[in-house]
Design an enzyme around this catalytic site. Structure first.
Site, mmCIF file in Angstrom:
data_model
loop_
_atom_site.group_PDB
_atom_site.id
_atom_site.type_symbol
_atom_site.label_atom_id
_atom_site.label_comp_id
_atom_site.label_asym_id
_atom_site.label_seq_id
_atom_site.Cartn_x
_atom_site.Cartn_y
_atom_site.Cartn_z
ATOM 1 N N ALA A 4 -3.639 2.370 -4.032
ATOM 2 C CA ALA A 4 -4.601 1.308 -3.770
ATOM 3 C C ALA A 4 -5.657 1.152 -4.868
ATOM 4 C CB ALA A 4 -5.277 1.564 -2.428
ATOM 5 N N ILE A 6 -5.334 0.812 -7.968
ATOM 6 C CA ILE A 6 -5.050 -0.168 -9.031
ATOM 7 C C ILE A 6 -5.446 -1.579 -8.577
ATOM 8 C CG2 ILE A 6 -3.160 1.251 -9.992
ATOM 9 C CD1 ILE A 6 -1.194 -1.004 -9.168
ATOM 10 N N SER A 7 -5.653 -1.750 -7.280
ATOM 11 C CA SER A 7 -5.991 -3.095 -6.786
ATOM 12 C C SER A 7 -7.455 -3.246 -6.385
ATOM 13 C CB SER A 7 -5.103 -3.446 -5.584
ATOM 14 O OG SER A 7 -3.774 -3.631 -6.002
ATOM 15 N N PRO A 13 -10.088 -3.544 -0.914
ATOM 16 C CA PRO A 13 -10.577 -2.183 -0.695
ATOM 17 C C PRO A 13 -9.426 -1.188 -0.553
ATOM 18 C CG PRO A 13 -11.032 -3.592 1.222
ATOM 19 C CD PRO A 13 -10.416 -4.464 0.175
ATOM 20 N N ASP A 14 -9.629 0.049 -1.024
ATOM 21 C CA ASP A 14 -8.602 1.075 -0.798
ATOM 22 C C ASP A 14 -8.823 1.688 0.582
ATOM 23 O OD1 ASP A 14 -10.775 2.750 -1.115
ATOM 24 O OD2 ASP A 14 -10.046 3.748 -2.914
ATOM 25 N N PHE A 15 -8.158 2.806 0.884
ATOM 26 C CA PHE A 15 -8.362 3.452 2.191
ATOM 27 C C PHE A 15 -9.553 4.403 2.172
ATOM 28 C CE2 PHE A 15 -3.816 3.459 4.208
ATOM 29 C CZ PHE A 15 -4.027 2.158 4.612
ATOM 30 N N ARG A 16 -9.568 5.278 1.148
ATOM 31 C CA ARG A 16 -10.384 6.477 1.306
ATOM 32 C C ARG A 16 -11.653 6.543 0.479
ATOM 33 N NH1 ARG A 16 -5.148 7.747 1.990
ATOM 34 N NH2 ARG A 16 -4.602 8.755 3.979
ATOM 35 N N ASN A 87 1.339 0.276 -2.735
ATOM 36 C CA ASN A 87 0.587 -0.916 -2.348
ATOM 37 C C ASN A 87 1.472 -1.949 -1.660
ATOM 38 O OD1 ASN A 87 -1.525 0.379 -3.413
ATOM 39 N ND2 ASN A 87 -1.736 -0.897 -5.227
ATOM 40 N N ASP A 89 0.202 -5.170 -1.380
ATOM 41 C CA ASP A 89 -0.467 -6.443 -1.671
ATOM 42 C C ASP A 89 0.362 -7.388 -2.542
ATOM 43 O OD1 ASP A 89 -0.733 -5.387 -4.303
ATOM 44 O OD2 ASP A 89 -2.685 -4.530 -3.824
ATOM 45 N N HIS A 106 6.029 1.452 0.350
ATOM 46 C CA HIS A 106 5.517 1.231 1.705
ATOM 47 C C HIS A 106 5.727 -0.211 2.160
ATOM 48 C CE1 HIS A 106 2.806 5.042 1.269
ATOM 49 N NE2 HIS A 106 4.079 5.323 1.450
ATOM 50 N N CYS A 139 13.210 -10.009 22.248
ATOM 51 C CA CYS A 139 12.718 -8.920 23.117
ATOM 52 C C CYS A 139 11.224 -9.035 23.420
ATOM 53 C CB CYS A 139 13.028 -7.568 22.491
ATOM 54 S SG CYS A 139 12.016 -7.189 21.076
ATOM 55 N N ASN A 200 -7.594 8.390 -12.432
ATOM 56 C CA ASN A 200 -8.184 8.214 -11.096
ATOM 57 C C ASN A 200 -9.659 8.572 -11.159
ATOM 58 O OD1 ASN A 200 -7.241 7.472 -8.431
ATOM 59 N ND2 ASN A 200 -7.853 9.496 -7.730
ATOM 60 N N ARG A 201 -10.377 8.256 -10.073
ATOM 61 C CA ARG A 201 -11.802 8.565 -10.074
ATOM 62 C C ARG A 201 -12.031 10.076 -9.967
ATOM 63 N NH1 ARG A 201 -13.854 4.295 -6.827
ATOM 64 N NH2 ARG A 201 -14.236 3.074 -8.687
HETATM 65 P P1 CNA Z 1 -6.343 5.849 -1.008
HETATM 66 O O1 CNA Z 1 -6.077 7.035 -0.174
HETATM 67 O O2 CNA Z 1 -7.409 4.932 -0.567
HETATM 68 O O3 CNA Z 1 -6.683 6.380 -2.474
HETATM 69 C C1 CNA Z 1 -7.090 5.520 -3.509
HETATM 70 C C2 CNA Z 1 -7.487 6.383 -4.706
HETATM 71 O O4 CNA Z 1 -7.810 5.526 -5.780
HETATM 72 C C3 CNA Z 1 -8.699 7.261 -4.445
HETATM 73 O O5 CNA Z 1 -8.466 8.549 -4.985
HETATM 74 C C4 CNA Z 1 -9.830 6.551 -5.190
HETATM 75 O O6 CNA Z 1 -10.804 7.426 -5.690
HETATM 76 C C5 CNA Z 1 -9.067 5.902 -6.319
HETATM 77 N N1 CNA Z 1 -9.704 4.687 -6.815
HETATM 78 C C6 CNA Z 1 -10.002 3.552 -6.118
HETATM 79 N N2 CNA Z 1 -10.554 2.632 -6.939
HETATM 80 C C7 CNA Z 1 -10.606 3.209 -8.170
HETATM 81 C C8 CNA Z 1 -11.085 2.790 -9.433
HETATM 82 N N3 CNA Z 1 -11.602 1.563 -9.620
HETATM 83 N N4 CNA Z 1 -11.006 3.647 -10.467
HETATM 84 C C9 CNA Z 1 -10.481 4.877 -10.317
HETATM 85 N N5 CNA Z 1 -10.000 5.350 -9.152
HETATM 86 C C10 CNA Z 1 -10.072 4.521 -8.094
HETATM 87 O O7 CNA Z 1 -5.033 4.982 -1.248
HETATM 88 P P2 CNA Z 1 -3.547 5.482 -1.561
HETATM 89 O O8 CNA Z 1 -2.895 4.362 -2.260
HETATM 90 O O9 CNA Z 1 -3.496 6.826 -2.159
HETATM 91 O O10 CNA Z 1 -2.958 5.610 -0.083
HETATM 92 C C11 CNA Z 1 -1.772 5.114 0.214
HETATM 93 C C12 CNA Z 1 -1.854 3.992 1.266
HETATM 94 C C13 CNA Z 1 -2.960 3.031 1.015
HETATM 95 C C14 CNA Z 1 -0.627 3.183 1.191
HETATM 96 O O11 CNA Z 1 0.149 3.342 2.321
HETATM 97 C C15 CNA Z 1 -1.059 1.719 1.035
HETATM 98 O O12 CNA Z 1 -0.277 0.838 1.773
HETATM 99 C C16 CNA Z 1 -2.467 1.699 1.494
HETATM 100 N N6 CNA Z 1 -3.327 0.648 0.966
HETATM 101 C C17 CNA Z 1 -2.846 -0.322 0.142
HETATM 102 C C18 CNA Z 1 -3.686 -1.295 -0.343
HETATM 103 C C19 CNA Z 1 -3.119 -2.355 -1.249
HETATM 104 O O13 CNA Z 1 -1.964 -2.724 -1.090
HETATM 105 N N7 CNA Z 1 -3.905 -2.828 -2.197
HETATM 106 C C20 CNA Z 1 -5.048 -1.297 0.015
HETATM 107 C C21 CNA Z 1 -5.508 -0.294 0.887
HETATM 108 C C22 CNA Z 1 -4.642 0.672 1.347
#
Ligand code: CNA
Length: 253
Positions: A4, A6-7, A13-16, A87, A89, A106, A139, A200-201
């Site tokens: 997440a 990269i987006s 927004p990401d998840f965590r 992702n 998206d 996913h 169904c 990554n961050r």
């Molecule tokens: P996550 O668990 O939210 O992790 C994201 C990671 O990216 C974290 O370690 C953040 O610190 C890091 N991060 C976020 N923004 C930046 C940035 N600008 N610079 C550097 N690092 C950054 O998300 P994961 O992808 O690891 O978890 C997998 C899930 C999230 C999948 O099943 C997805 O479907 C799901 N997801 C997808 C989207 C999307 O499609 N854009 C959005 C939110 C969640």
């Protein structure tokens, strides 16, 4: 392999990420715990929270950013064996990475099916943008986009990894917390002599080990900045910006 992060520069927004991540902003969905929103049993009982959240992720609302185009440039230069993304998206496709180079591990919003009997439905019929939950005409269970929930199988294409990872001679890990299995363990399936680069961050997964394993490298900080710095070192920046301009113009037309 990507997640997440990269987006987030595209405004998704990401998840965590504390504060801005979807998991920190779930009060409005009224769910017992964050993962419930992607839990298939929970969805069976109450699909509403997922459909509310889906609006924030739904393709069409966001544009690919520089990081996506850096990945496309890897392909353009003949360097991309495959992009494995978590992702949903669709931005990798939208920036022009061809299907055969992409594994959406996913799933995505591009197709939809009944979550119970798997009858396929056109993605457009899954009326995510209004508040009606689409139901199966056979169904009567809820129809959902073919994004993979906890408790569901990954798409067949994911299993290309058994051939790809042993072949790779560099693994780049970008914008993921490496918390979701089985995806997270993919990074451990490259040959032991193969360098792995985390952008990554903060450190995640095997990169949390101190000292790092031989061949592991990290560039921690904002991903968009790291990628731009890399592109500049490679002398690719101008080409990426040009590619972005051309593709974004043709996407709009
Ligand atoms: P996550 O668990 O939210 O992790 C994201 C990671 O990216 C974290 O370690 C953040 O610190 C890091 N991060 C976020 N923004 C930046 C940035 N600008 N610079 C550097 N690092 C950054 O998300 P994961 O992808 O690891 O978890 C997998 C899930 C999230 C999948 O099943 C997805 O479907 C799901 N997801 C997808 C989207 C999307 O499609 N854009 C959005 C939110 C969640």
């Amino acid at each position: 392999v990507a997640g997440a992060g990269i987006s987030t520069p595209s405004g998704i927004p990401d998840f965590r990420t504390p504060g801005t991540g979807l998991y920190a902003n779930l009060e409005k969905y009224n769910i017992p715990y964050p993962e419930a929103i992607f839990n298939i049993d929970y969805f069976s009982n109450d699909p509403q929270p997922f459909f509310s959240l889906a609006k924030a992720l739904y393709p069409g609302c966001h544009r690919p950013n520089y990081i996506h185009y850096f990945l496309r440039m890897l392909h353009h230069k003949g360097l991309l064996l495959r992009l494995y993304t978590q992702n949903i998206d669709g931005l990798e496709k939208l920036c022009g990475i061809p299907d055969e180079k992409l594994v959406e591990a996913h799933g995505s919003f591009a197709t939809a099916s009944c979550h119970l009997c798997y009858t396929p439905y056109p993605a457009e019929e899954v009326a995510i943008m209004n508040d009606n939950i689409p139901t199966c005409s056979f169904c009567a269970a809820a129809v959902k986009p073919d994004v993979v929930f906890f408790g569901e199988d990954l798409p067949q294409k994911y299993f290309l990894h058994t051939k790809d990872f042993p072949k790779a001679d560099l693994l780049i890990v970008m914008g993921t917390s490496l918390k979701i299995e089985p995806f997270a363990s993919l990074v451990n399936t490259v040959r032991s002599s193969v360098p792995r680069l985390l952008l990554n961050r903060h450190a995640v997964g095997p990169f949390e080990k101190v000292p790092l394993q031989r061949g592991d490298h990290m560039d921690l900080g904002d991903l968009a900045e790291s990628v731009r710095r890399f592109a500049e070192l490679l002398g690719w920046n101008g080409e990426i910006e040009e590619l972005m301009r051309t593709q974004e113009t043709s996407n709009v037309m």
